[in-house]
Design an enzyme around this catalytic site. Sequence first.
Site, PDB file in Angstrom:
ATOM      1  N   THR A  37      -7.208  -4.006  -5.729  1.00 49.94           N
ATOM      2  CA  THR A  37      -8.446  -4.670  -5.330  1.00 49.94           C
ATOM      3  C   THR A  37      -9.277  -4.973  -6.563  1.00 49.94           C
ATOM      4  O   THR A  37      -9.349  -4.122  -7.449  1.00 49.94           O
ATOM      5  CB  THR A  37      -9.266  -3.739  -4.405  1.00 49.94           C
ATOM      6  OG1 THR A  37      -8.428  -3.310  -3.332  1.00 49.94           O
ATOM      7  CG2 THR A  37     -10.494  -4.428  -3.842  1.00 49.94           C
ATOM      8  N   ARG A  51      -3.339  -6.270   9.511  1.00 48.98           N
ATOM      9  CA  ARG A  51      -3.708  -4.973   8.918  1.00 48.98           C
ATOM     10  C   ARG A  51      -4.961  -5.136   8.043  1.00 48.98           C
ATOM     11  O   ARG A  51      -5.090  -6.094   7.284  1.00 48.98           O
ATOM     12  CB  ARG A  51      -2.541  -4.452   8.079  1.00 48.98           C
ATOM     13  CG  ARG A  51      -2.809  -3.124   7.357  1.00 48.98           C
ATOM     14  CD  ARG A  51      -3.138  -3.330   5.902  1.00 48.98           C
ATOM     15  NE  ARG A  51      -3.284  -2.084   5.165  1.00 48.98           N
ATOM     16  CZ  ARG A  51      -3.821  -2.001   3.962  1.00 48.98           C
ATOM     17  NH1 ARG A  51      -4.261  -3.081   3.352  1.00 48.98           N
ATOM     18  NH2 ARG A  51      -3.931  -0.846   3.355  1.00 48.98           N
ATOM     19  N   VAL A  52      -5.883  -4.222   8.165  1.00 50.53           N
ATOM     20  CA  VAL A  52      -7.098  -4.245   7.358  1.00 50.53           C
ATOM     21  C   VAL A  52      -7.156  -2.952   6.551  1.00 50.53           C
ATOM     22  O   VAL A  52      -6.963  -1.867   7.105  1.00 50.53           O
ATOM     23  CB  VAL A  52      -8.346  -4.373   8.269  1.00 50.53           C
ATOM     24  CG1 VAL A  52      -9.628  -4.228   7.455  1.00 50.53           C
ATOM     25  CG2 VAL A  52      -8.331  -5.707   9.007  1.00 50.53           C
ATOM     26  N   GLY A  53      -7.391  -3.078   5.246  1.00 51.82           N
ATOM     27  CA  GLY A  53      -7.471  -1.883   4.391  1.00 51.82           C
ATOM     28  C   GLY A  53      -8.908  -1.399   4.261  1.00 51.82           C
ATOM     29  O   GLY A  53      -9.784  -1.740   5.063  1.00 51.82           O
ATOM     30  N   ASP A  54      -9.162  -0.612   3.229  1.00 49.21           N
ATOM     31  CA  ASP A  54     -10.495  -0.026   3.041  1.00 49.21           C
ATOM     32  C   ASP A  54     -11.519  -1.041   2.531  1.00 49.21           C
ATOM     33  O   ASP A  54     -12.730  -0.865   2.742  1.00 49.21           O
ATOM     34  CB  ASP A  54     -10.418   1.117   2.018  1.00 49.21           C
ATOM     35  CG  ASP A  54      -9.899   0.623   0.671  1.00 49.21           C
ATOM     36  OD1 ASP A  54      -8.778   0.077   0.648  1.00 49.21           O
ATOM     37  OD2 ASP A  54     -10.612   0.766  -0.337  1.00 49.21           O
ATOM     38  N   THR A  82     -10.036   1.632  -4.937  1.00 55.04           N
ATOM     39  CA  THR A  82      -8.838   0.802  -4.860  1.00 55.04           C
ATOM     40  C   THR A  82      -7.644   1.731  -4.684  1.00 55.04           C
ATOM     41  O   THR A  82      -7.722   2.919  -4.978  1.00 55.04           O
ATOM     42  CB  THR A  82      -8.700  -0.092  -6.117  1.00 55.04           C
ATOM     43  OG1 THR A  82      -7.501  -0.854  -6.011  1.00 55.04           O
ATOM     44  CG2 THR A  82      -8.669   0.708  -7.400  1.00 55.04           C
ATOM     45  N   GLY A  83      -6.547   1.187  -4.164  1.00 54.31           N
ATOM     46  CA  GLY A  83      -5.385   2.024  -3.866  1.00 54.31           C
ATOM     47  C   GLY A  83      -5.033   1.886  -2.395  1.00 54.31           C
ATOM     48  O   GLY A  83      -5.321   0.850  -1.778  1.00 54.31           O
ATOM     49  N   GLY A  86      -5.504   1.883   1.158  1.00 57.31           N
ATOM     50  CA  GLY A  86      -6.691   1.870   2.003  1.00 57.31           C
ATOM     51  C   GLY A  86      -6.670   2.902   3.113  1.00 57.31           C
ATOM     52  O   GLY A  86      -7.700   3.511   3.438  1.00 57.31           O
TER      53      GLY A  86
END
Length: 298
Positions: A133, A160-163, A183-184, A186
């Site tokens: 990110t 799909r939704v990450g952090d 970042t990383g 999520g």
Amino acid sequence: MSQLHEGASISDAVQLAVMNVEDNPLFHSVGNGGLPNENGKVELDAAWMDGNTLNYGAVMAVEGLKNPIAVARKLSGKQRNNVLAGEGALQYAINNQFAMRNNLSSLSLKKWKEQLVIETNHETQEAYDGHDTVCILGAKNGEVIAGLSTSGLFMKHAGRVGDTPIIGSGCYADSDIGSAAATGVGEDIMKGCLSYEIVRLMEHMSPQQACTAALAQHQKRLQRSKNIIGSMSVIALNKEGEWGAATTKNEFSFVVGQDEGSTEVWISSCEEGKVSNTRASDEWLKKYADALKHGSGN
Ligand code: GLY
């Protein structure tokens, strides 16, 4: 930053920095040239938070935007409907004349086709080299801002939704204290609402202490539950402009910029549970630039 107009605000600087990465096809986890989901679609997430007002905006799982960060910032100025997903986010951007772009580059398409013949294990998916990110934190005259953008995990499920667009996980900003971003992977960052946690800890400690403590505590907690732990890296900036960074990886690079253009690349690393940050060597910078040119940029 020479692209900034006279009198530009810290918000303008943060947005421009994020947009530069979104527009650069050499980075494969953000915007143009981002790696696609399992259906070959580049679905983007972005978030914006203004520490003065606590206003936030985000878009998630949206395709075809040139600069999702610009839409997230615009949404942060509204009283309601601050977070828009998928088709609704796209419709809003079209109705408000935001620029569009097909973000699937020929290189991303090639990588996707190659990956199709390898079975993707969604249970153990990892971030590219541990991060994925673009996270920009800005502080000026007591105002703090956070802006983030990503195409998320390569071969993720559609939708799909990450952090990144989840406020408090991907980023948090409060001008009374400072801001933080992550970042990383999520899914693991969200289990600890890491950015909010770091900002709260910064009320009583330095950004570096807050990053190190929050990440170590969260990792310990996840280990206790025997989770498969993905890579996580965090950065923080307090309202005085002091910064911190920590990672669970042995290498996480980030950039620190001060007034009037002094910019330094730093590497955070974690070995046997101990986090250390060092300035990147000339040799490291050359290797990084070569990797970008040869198509393995994050
Ligand atoms: N950290 C970005 C993502 O998991 O999508």
